[in-house]
Scaffold this active site. Structure first.
Site, PDB file in Angstrom:
ATOM      1  N   ASP A  71       0.869  -1.174   0.000  1.00 13.58           N
ATOM      2  CA  ASP A  71       0.000   0.000   0.000  1.00 13.58           C
ATOM      3  C   ASP A  71       0.908   1.227   0.000  1.00 13.58           C
ATOM      4  O   ASP A  71       1.413   1.640   1.043  1.00 13.58           O
ATOM      5  CB  ASP A  71      -0.897  -0.022   1.245  1.00 13.58           C
ATOM      6  CG  ASP A  71      -1.719   1.255   1.411  1.00 13.58           C
ATOM      7  OD1 ASP A  71      -1.745   2.077   0.464  1.00 13.58           O
ATOM      8  OD2 ASP A  71      -2.330   1.434   2.489  1.00 13.58           O
ATOM      9  N   GLU A  95      -7.301   0.654  -4.547  1.00 10.66           N
ATOM     10  CA  GLU A  95      -7.231   0.647  -3.085  1.00 10.66           C
ATOM     11  C   GLU A  95      -8.547   0.231  -2.417  1.00 10.66           C
ATOM     12  O   GLU A  95      -8.548  -0.635  -1.532  1.00 10.66           O
ATOM     13  CB  GLU A  95      -6.771   2.020  -2.591  1.00 10.66           C
ATOM     14  CG  GLU A  95      -5.301   2.279  -2.888  1.00 10.66           C
ATOM     15  CD  GLU A  95      -4.891   3.729  -2.686  1.00 10.66           C
ATOM     16  OE1 GLU A  95      -5.753   4.540  -2.288  1.00 10.66           O
ATOM     17  OE2 GLU A  95      -3.712   4.057  -2.938  1.00 10.66           O
ATOM     18  N   LYS A 149       3.117  11.326  -3.963  1.00  7.96           N
ATOM     19  CA  LYS A 149       2.035  10.659  -4.697  1.00  7.96           C
ATOM     20  C   LYS A 149       1.089  11.664  -5.347  1.00  7.96           C
ATOM     21  O   LYS A 149       0.530  11.404  -6.413  1.00  7.96           O
ATOM     22  CB  LYS A 149       1.272   9.758  -3.724  1.00  7.96           C
ATOM     23  CG  LYS A 149       0.240   8.847  -4.346  1.00  7.96           C
ATOM     24  CD  LYS A 149      -0.334   7.949  -3.257  1.00  7.96           C
ATOM     25  CE  LYS A 149      -1.442   7.055  -3.774  1.00  7.96           C
ATOM     26  NZ  LYS A 149      -1.990   6.200  -2.691  1.00  7.96           N
ATOM     27  N   ASP A 165     -12.844   5.529   1.226  1.00  5.89           N
ATOM     28  CA  ASP A 165     -11.394   5.528   1.442  1.00  5.89           C
ATOM     29  C   ASP A 165     -10.852   6.948   1.353  1.00  5.89           C
ATOM     30  O   ASP A 165     -10.701   7.509   0.262  1.00  5.89           O
ATOM     31  CB  ASP A 165     -10.730   4.631   0.392  1.00  5.89           C
ATOM     32  CG  ASP A 165      -9.223   4.505   0.584  1.00  5.89           C
ATOM     33  OD1 ASP A 165      -8.664   5.191   1.462  1.00  5.89           O
ATOM     34  OD2 ASP A 165      -8.597   3.724  -0.152  1.00  5.89           O
TER      35      ASP A 165
END
Length: 508
Positions: free
Chosen positions: A23, A183, A84, A205
């Site tokens: 992850d 994810e 990211k 999420d």
């Protein structure tokens, strides 16, 4: 030496190979592996911590993780965080979205975006690879074996360019067999396998830098994704930014172009945000100012962003062709879901109490590890027969081609289950046209300028005829691994041309 490292001598390995689930997060990154039929999640150098996704470049060394986080205030130009969020964007887009990011951006000879460091120009892909290498090395040390196979999770709303960057970083880290998994889908796998649940599951999420929603139907071992939605520029970092600006106004101490002070304030805002999840009021000190921030103030700041997630939630439910009352379980994923306001808003929306059924921080890495071991045939018997599953994932964006006038003709709609194959017939727009360009696009808009270009190719040798007479068949095929192949052919002469695009999350 950490407790994690000390356990090395106690490991009794059952196999000679190992596959991991990773992850890669905006704020923290985790890696999971299977040991004695149980999933283990690496917990960093200290107990109950994860690896911060932070890389610090000094002249003769690279520091990654906790140590980089500890010293990042000493020289902000050497420390890179939230990398990211920068993926898949041009330098100008980054400057527009994040005007206060304290990095110097450059392009290399291949037009890859780089950041100027003490060691020269370093690409975003290279920086991410250092984080992945660190995760892999720690587990390799623990298991005493080489790891070259992994499932890596990405936000469901990551586009072609962003997914490709993650895959390239994984290859650079030494991985050879790589699959990407959405994810929220990973979280649903963790939940479904652990609790043996069935029904319609919604995964909410909200992490450090991205927001994702996935709705899945779980029944008799089949995980079917019904819809995905989200925002790759919405997360806990945005809450920190809002809170830091509020403290500036309240203290009358403005950071302006002082990036050192700006970073110090952002770190403070993050700590306050975490404390406000458990406290109603937090006393703070910033430079020579002392004050307090209460939960009500913080919630007023972030409420518009939380409401934005609910708008996307409604949209995703509509796309799934269900009613919210049909959703049987809600899975909360990501560190930002600990914020009380978010649970309150979701409870009000669904008219029921929202509880954490699985660890929000570990759910994604657990799901990635499960899928990795099943997909790559390692220790498949770690799941009971009742928990074996088939994953039917979907296309995250619509796919189509360019038409005259800059418009887009959709061939495959967003949320179509893969594998899928669809053909459509087109024709020429000019007299005696012998060549036609096939421009492949990704996105939901009707105009080319608002979609992502995935590639172009030409069908040549078309028989000269009046405009509108030739019959051109364009076929889009997305296979089980998420590879798109586009074929074009002209019916009368049977001339053909094609292109392959590796753009989707390669998982099934």
């Amino acid at each position: 030496m950490s407790e994690f490292q000390k356990k090395t001598s106690l490991v009794n390995l059952e196999t000679k190979t190992c596959s991991v689930g990773i992850d890669f997060g905006t704020t923290y990154s985790l890696i999971g592996f299977l040991l004695n039929k149980k999933i283990q999640i690496f917990s960093g150098e200290r107990e109950n911590t994860f690896l911060p996704s932070i890389v610090r470049y000094e002249k003769n060394k690279i520091i990654i993780g906790e140590k980089a986080e500890e010293i990042n205030n000493k020289n902000y130009l050497r420390t890179i965080f939230s990398i990211k969020r920068l993926l898949g964007k041009s330098i100008q887009e980054i400057k527009n979205l994040f005007p206060k990011v304290p990095y110097i951006f450059l392009y290399d000879k291949d037009q890859e975006i780089c950041i100027k460091t003490e060691q020269g120009k370093v690409s975003l892909v290279k920086i991410i690879s250092e984080i992945l290498k660190t995760l892999l090395k720690k587990v390799e040390f623990f298991l005493e074996k080489k790891i070259d196979t992994a499932v890596i999770t990405v936000p469901s709303y990551f586009d072609n360019i962003q997914r490709k960057k993650i895959k390239n970083a994984a290859i650079l880290s030494g991985l050879k067999n790589i699959r990407l998994l959405n994810e929220p889908t990973a979280a649903a796998i963790a939940y479904g396998c652990h609790f043996q649940k069935k029904g319609i599951i919604l995964v909410y999420d909200l992490g450090g830098g991205t927001f994702d929603i996935s709705i899945l139907k779980i029944n008799q071992g089949i995980f079917e994704v019904l819809s995905t939605s989200g925002d790759p520029q919405l997360g806990g970092d945005d809450f920190d930014e809002l809170l830091s600006k509020y403290i500036e106004r309240k203290s009358n101490i403005f950071t302006k172009e002082n990036f050192f002070l700006k970073r110090k304030l952002l770190n403070l805002a993050k700590k306050i945000k975490l404390k406000l999840s458990n406290k109603e009021n937090v006393l703070i000190e910033f430079e020579n100012w002392k004050g307090n921030i209460n939960r009500f103030e913080f919630e007023n700041l972030i409420e518009p962003l939380v409401e934005k997630t609910l708008v996307l939630l409604r949209y995703s439910i509509k796309e799934a062709l269900i009613k919210k009352e049909e959703i049987t379980n809600i899975i909360m994923v990501g560190g930002s879901t600990y914020i009380p306001l978010i649970k309150e808003k979701l409870s009000l929306f669904f008219k029921k109490k929202i509880e954490f059924s699985i660890d929000p921080d570990k759910a994604v890495s657990i799901g990635a590890t499960i899928q990795s071991n099943l997909l790559f045939n390692y220790q498949q018997n770690f799941l009971s027969k009742e928990n074996k599953f088939i994953l039917l994932d979907v296309v995250s964006f619509s796919l189509g081609i360019e038409l005259m006038g800059g418009r887009v003709e959709k061939i495959i709609d967003k949320n179509s289950t893969i594998p899928i194959s669809i053909s459509k017939e087109f024709t020429t727009s000019k007299e005696n046209q012998t060549v036609i360009m096939i421009h492949i696009l990704q996105g939901e808009d009707s105009f080319v300028k608002n979609c992502r270009s995935l590639g172009k190719f030409f069908l040549r040798g078309i028989k000269k005829q009046a405009a509108g007479v030739p019959r051109i068949i364009v076929k889009f095929n997305v296979d089980e691994s998420g590879f798109l192949q586009v074929n074009a052919s002209e019916k009368e002469t049977n001339i053909k041309a094609s292109i392959k695009v590796d753009f989707l999350h390669t998982i099934i």
